[in-house]
Design a protein around this motif. Structure first.
Motif, PDB file in Angstrom:
ATOM      1  N   VAL A  21     -82.772  13.965 -38.966  1.00 32.20           N
ATOM      2  CA  VAL A  21     -83.243  13.433 -37.522  1.00 32.20           C
ATOM      3  C   VAL A  21     -82.316  12.970 -36.619  1.00 32.20           C
ATOM      4  CG1 VAL A  21     -85.582  12.991 -38.481  1.00 32.20           C
ATOM      5  CG2 VAL A  21     -83.913  11.029 -38.727  1.00 32.20           C
ATOM      6  N   PRO A  22     -82.232  12.920 -35.274  1.00 29.82           N
ATOM      7  CA  PRO A  22     -83.673  13.250 -34.650  1.00 29.82           C
ATOM      8  C   PRO A  22     -84.099  14.695 -34.620  1.00 29.82           C
ATOM      9  CG  PRO A  22     -82.005  12.784 -32.957  1.00 29.82           C
ATOM     10  CD  PRO A  22     -81.399  12.440 -34.462  1.00 29.82           C
ATOM     11  N   PRO A  61     -91.576  11.388 -19.800  1.00 28.72           N
ATOM     12  CA  PRO A  61     -92.728  10.901 -20.901  1.00 28.72           C
ATOM     13  C   PRO A  61     -92.596  11.521 -22.037  1.00 28.72           C
ATOM     14  CG  PRO A  61     -93.322  11.600 -18.588  1.00 28.72           C
ATOM     15  CD  PRO A  61     -91.992  12.241 -18.687  1.00 28.72           C
ATOM     16  N   PHE A  62     -92.682  10.878 -23.215  1.00 31.74           N
ATOM     17  CA  PHE A  62     -92.681  11.420 -24.462  1.00 31.74           C
ATOM     18  C   PHE A  62     -93.293  10.618 -25.568  1.00 31.74           C
ATOM     19  CE2 PHE A  62     -89.156   8.504 -24.397  1.00 31.74           C
ATOM     20  CZ  PHE A  62     -89.162   7.890 -25.812  1.00 31.74           C
ATOM     21  N   SER A  63     -93.730  11.233 -26.698  1.00 29.67           N
ATOM     22  CA  SER A  63     -94.510  10.631 -27.742  1.00 29.67           C
ATOM     23  C   SER A  63     -93.438  10.657 -28.829  1.00 29.67           C
ATOM     24  CB  SER A  63     -95.637  11.224 -28.283  1.00 29.67           C
ATOM     25  OG  SER A  63     -95.580  12.446 -28.559  1.00 29.67           O
ATOM     26  N   GLU A  64     -93.401   9.338 -29.446  1.00 35.78           N
ATOM     27  CA  GLU A  64     -92.324   9.165 -30.734  1.00 35.78           C
ATOM     28  C   GLU A  64     -93.136   9.227 -32.023  1.00 35.78           C
ATOM     29  OE1 GLU A  64     -88.543   6.522 -32.021  1.00 35.78           O
ATOM     30  OE2 GLU A  64     -89.667   6.193 -30.061  1.00 35.78           O
ATOM     31  N   PRO A 107     -78.209   8.369 -33.650  1.00 39.99           N
ATOM     32  CA  PRO A 107     -78.609   9.397 -32.827  1.00 39.99           C
ATOM     33  C   PRO A 107     -79.873   9.441 -32.431  1.00 39.99           C
ATOM     34  CG  PRO A 107     -77.422  10.343 -34.992  1.00 39.99           C
ATOM     35  CD  PRO A 107     -77.633   8.843 -35.146  1.00 39.99           C
ATOM     36  N   CYS A 108     -80.780   8.849 -33.079  1.00 36.73           N
ATOM     37  CA  CYS A 108     -82.336   8.732 -32.815  1.00 36.73           C
ATOM     38  C   CYS A 108     -82.300   7.748 -31.462  1.00 36.73           C
ATOM     39  CB  CYS A 108     -83.288   8.105 -33.702  1.00 36.73           C
ATOM     40  SG  CYS A 108     -83.351   9.396 -35.223  1.00 36.73           S
ATOM     41  N   ASP A 109     -81.408   6.657 -31.553  1.00 36.81           N
ATOM     42  CA  ASP A 109     -81.462   5.492 -30.615  1.00 36.81           C
ATOM     43  C   ASP A 109     -80.782   6.375 -29.182  1.00 36.81           C
ATOM     44  OD1 ASP A 109     -82.421   3.862 -32.346  1.00 36.81           O
ATOM     45  OD2 ASP A 109     -80.455   2.861 -32.889  1.00 36.81           O
ATOM     46  N   TYR A 135     -88.896  12.835 -32.862  1.00 39.22           N
ATOM     47  CA  TYR A 135     -89.144  12.472 -34.306  1.00 39.22           C
ATOM     48  C   TYR A 135     -87.843  11.901 -34.650  1.00 39.22           C
ATOM     49  CZ  TYR A 135     -93.001  15.993 -34.791  1.00 39.22           C
ATOM     50  OH  TYR A 135     -94.225  16.463 -34.638  1.00 39.22           O
ATOM     51  N   SER A 136     -88.032  10.595 -35.264  1.00 44.73           N
ATOM     52  CA  SER A 136     -86.933   9.450 -35.557  1.00 44.73           C
ATOM     53  C   SER A 136     -87.231   8.989 -36.762  1.00 44.73           C
ATOM     54  CB  SER A 136     -86.962   8.515 -34.197  1.00 44.73           C
ATOM     55  OG  SER A 136     -87.911   7.754 -34.241  1.00 44.73           O
TER      56      SER A 136
END
Length: 204
Positions: free
Chosen positions: A120-121, A96-99, A82-84, A75-76
């Motif tokens: 976030v994240p 492998p991930f979903s965003e 920090p998300c980056d 979650y971004s």
């Protein structure tokens, strides 16, 4: 000579269709073998097409199993360093991930269903949740979920494009309807509306 060549082909075919066994020893070490081990936890697998075979969506078996049992979601938000950093860690490790992006009030409400933290994240690994970015904590959680510590993703693999955290939320390019009478008159004591659409106190 002909007999030797035939024997070699038969042996090669047998090895290609060999049963693969995954065992976990008393020390926690995972081992793959075509013969059942004498001790330890044994997980028989389907026949494999030789060494280095991929399964699932073109992923190596160990990675595909981790994705199935402990899917990863990030979650971004925009302009979130920090998300980056978290996204970079996942990509470099080959996870492998979903965003899911948090932009609207609906997205924030969806995030609150996952985490009570307003920051976030947030990373979910199966049922496990990691709030705020910590390379050590994220790495430990991924390892505990069975993800390899080195990148084993096929070079052609690509994660899906980010989507809004709230299903059906307006797309980033779609403008919301303007609010009526939002212009403040000097000296009338009315407060200006909050900038953006995030409620007070939410931190990006």
């Amino acid at each position: 000579m002909k007999f030797a060549a035939t024997f070699f082909l038969l042996m090669s075919a047998a090895s290609v269709q060999a049963q693969l066994y995954k065992s976990t020893g008393p020390d926690g070490k995972v081992t793959y073998s075509d013969t059942p081990p004498a001790a330890g936890k044994v997980i028989p697998q389907k026949a494999v097409a030789g060494e280095g075979s991929n399964s699932g969506d073109g992923l190596p078996y160990e990675l595909a199993l981790a994705v199935k049992n402990h899917p990863v979601t990030l979650y971004s938000s925009e302009k979130c360093i920090p998300c980056d950093d978290g996204r970079k860690l996942l990509n470099e490790r080959g996870i492998p991930f979903s965003e899911k992006t948090v932009k609207s009030n609906e997205d924030i409400a969806a995030l609150h269903k996952i985490s009570k933290d307003d920051q976030v994240p947030v990373l979910t690994i199966g049922s496990n949740k990691e709030s705020t970015f910590s390379p050590t904590a994220w790495g430990t959680a991924l390892t505990a979920a069975g993800y390899p510590e080195s990148n084993r993703l096929p070079k052609t693999y690509r994660n899906a494009a980010p989507v809004a955290a709230a299903p059906g939320a307006a797309s980033p390019g779609k403008s919301a309807a303007p609010a009526a009478n939002t212009t403040s008159t000097a000296g009338n004591g009315d407060a200006l509306p909050a900038a953006g659409n995030a409620p007070p106190g939410f931190r990006f």
